[in-house]
Design an enzyme around this catalytic site. Structure first.
Site, PDB file in Angstrom:
ATOM      1  N   ASP A 100      85.679  23.903  59.925  1.00 54.50           N
ATOM      2  CA  ASP A 100      85.595  24.927  61.586  1.00 54.50           C
ATOM      3  C   ASP A 100      87.332  25.942  61.166  1.00 54.50           C
ATOM      4  OD1 ASP A 100      85.210  25.609  64.217  1.00 54.50           O
ATOM      5  OD2 ASP A 100      86.980  24.862  65.067  1.00 54.50           O
ATOM      6  N   ASP A 156      80.847  15.473  69.304  1.00 55.35           N
ATOM      7  CA  ASP A 156      81.368  15.236  70.671  1.00 55.35           C
ATOM      8  C   ASP A 156      82.052  16.414  71.225  1.00 55.35           C
ATOM      9  OD1 ASP A 156      83.913  14.941  69.237  1.00 55.35           O
ATOM     10  OD2 ASP A 156      84.713  13.517  71.024  1.00 55.35           O
TER      11      ASP A 156
HETATM   12  P1  5GP Z   1      88.547  22.227  61.298  1.00 54.49           P
HETATM   13  O1  5GP Z   1      89.964  21.238  60.901  1.00 54.49           O
HETATM   14  O2  5GP Z   1      87.776  23.072  59.774  1.00 54.49           O
HETATM   15  O3  5GP Z   1      88.779  23.409  62.488  1.00 54.49           O
HETATM   16  O4  5GP Z   1      88.339  21.674  62.539  1.00 54.49           O
HETATM   17  C1  5GP Z   1      87.295  19.985  61.933  1.00 54.49           C
HETATM   18  C2  5GP Z   1      86.599  19.301  62.756  1.00 54.49           C
HETATM   19  O5  5GP Z   1      87.566  19.963  64.860  1.00 54.49           O
HETATM   20  C3  5GP Z   1      86.038  19.045  62.563  1.00 54.49           C
HETATM   21  O6  5GP Z   1      85.957  17.131  61.712  1.00 54.49           O
HETATM   22  C4  5GP Z   1      85.194  18.487  63.959  1.00 54.49           C
HETATM   23  O7  5GP Z   1      85.520  17.506  64.408  1.00 54.49           O
HETATM   24  C5  5GP Z   1      85.698  19.184  64.507  1.00 54.49           C
HETATM   25  N1  5GP Z   1      85.193  20.962  65.501  1.00 54.49           N
HETATM   26  C6  5GP Z   1      85.062  21.851  64.900  1.00 54.49           C
HETATM   27  N2  5GP Z   1      84.134  22.322  65.686  1.00 54.49           N
HETATM   28  C7  5GP Z   1      83.763  21.875  66.680  1.00 54.49           C
HETATM   29  C8  5GP Z   1      82.756  21.737  67.452  1.00 54.49           C
HETATM   30  O8  5GP Z   1      81.654  22.337  67.200  1.00 54.49           O
HETATM   31  N3  5GP Z   1      81.973  21.385  68.728  1.00 54.49           N
HETATM   32  C9  5GP Z   1      82.574  19.536  68.165  1.00 54.49           C
HETATM   33  N4  5GP Z   1      82.063  18.041  68.641  1.00 54.49           N
HETATM   34  N5  5GP Z   1      83.936  19.142  67.142  1.00 54.49           N
HETATM   35  C10 5GP Z   1      84.005  20.566  66.581  1.00 54.49           C
END
Ligand code: 5GP
Ligand code: MG
Length: 174
Positions: A100, A156
């Site tokens: 993300d 989740d």
């Molecule tokens: P980042 O550090 O890249 O922003 O976030 C990654 C983490 O955020 C992922 O491992 C996941 O756990 C959570 N995450 C990001 N987008 C989503 C989403 O659309 N749905 C869910 N359930 N978790 C997300």
């Protein structure tokens, strides 16, 4: 605001299983990993499915990282300090559910390298490139998606929806 899941899945069980099988073939053909590291909790189903499709029977370790809690926006990434010595000298396939903002994988890859990992390649089921806040690219990914919040297949919202076998989008309830 109240939310509900989309009536139809964004990715069905069959679509996911086909892509996971392809991903495993791609990884096996291009990377001699000797350790799999899976990020809990949202990736637990993906880790289970992908690791069984991969052909190298190497050790698998879990890492806990969390940034969401009960919100849908990324907060600070929390990574427990202790678990990193087993990664020294290893060629690691690091698996997460979603890429993300990029903060989680960027922090974990840095930590693994700081702890002496020989090589780290990442694999995510879903990539949301439009949400990136730090420059980070994954080596392998299942699907690219828009900026939408998804649940199911291990992922989740406030600990709900993890057991859905397909991936669904969360939308504001009318
Ligand atoms: P980042 O550090 O890249 O922003 O976030 C990654 C983490 O955020 C992922 O491992 C996941 O756990 C959570 N995450 C990001 N987008 C989503 C989403 O659309 N749905 C869910 N359930 N978790 C997300
Ligand atoms: Mg996660």
């Amino acid at each position: 605001m109240r939310y509900e899941i989309s009536p139809k899945p964004l990715f069905s069980e069959a679509e996911i299983q086909n892509r996971v099988a392809e991903l495993a073939r791609e990884i096996d053909a291009s990377f001699e990993y000797d350790l799999i590291a899976g990020i809990l909790t949202g990736a637990f189903v993906f880790i289970a499915d992908l690791s069984r499709r991969l052909s190298r029977r190497v050790p698998l370790r879990f890492i806990k990282a969390s940034s969401y809690g009960e919100r849908m926006t990324s907060g600070a990434v929390e990574i427990p300090e202790s678990d990193f010595t087993p990664f020294a000298g290893k060629k690691i396939l690091l698996i997460d559910d979603i890429l993300d903002t990029g903060k989680t994988l960027e922090a974990l890859v840095q930590k693994m390298k700081a702890c002496g990992a020989a090589e780290v390649k990442t694999c995510v089921l879903l990539d949301k490139p439009s949400r990136r806040e730090v420059p980070f690219q994954t080596d392998y990914r299942g699907f690219e998606i828009e900026d939408q919040f998804v649940v199911g297949y291990g992922m989740d919202y406030a600990e709900n929806f993890r057991t859905l076998p397909a991936v669904f989008v969360m939308n504001p309830a009318p």
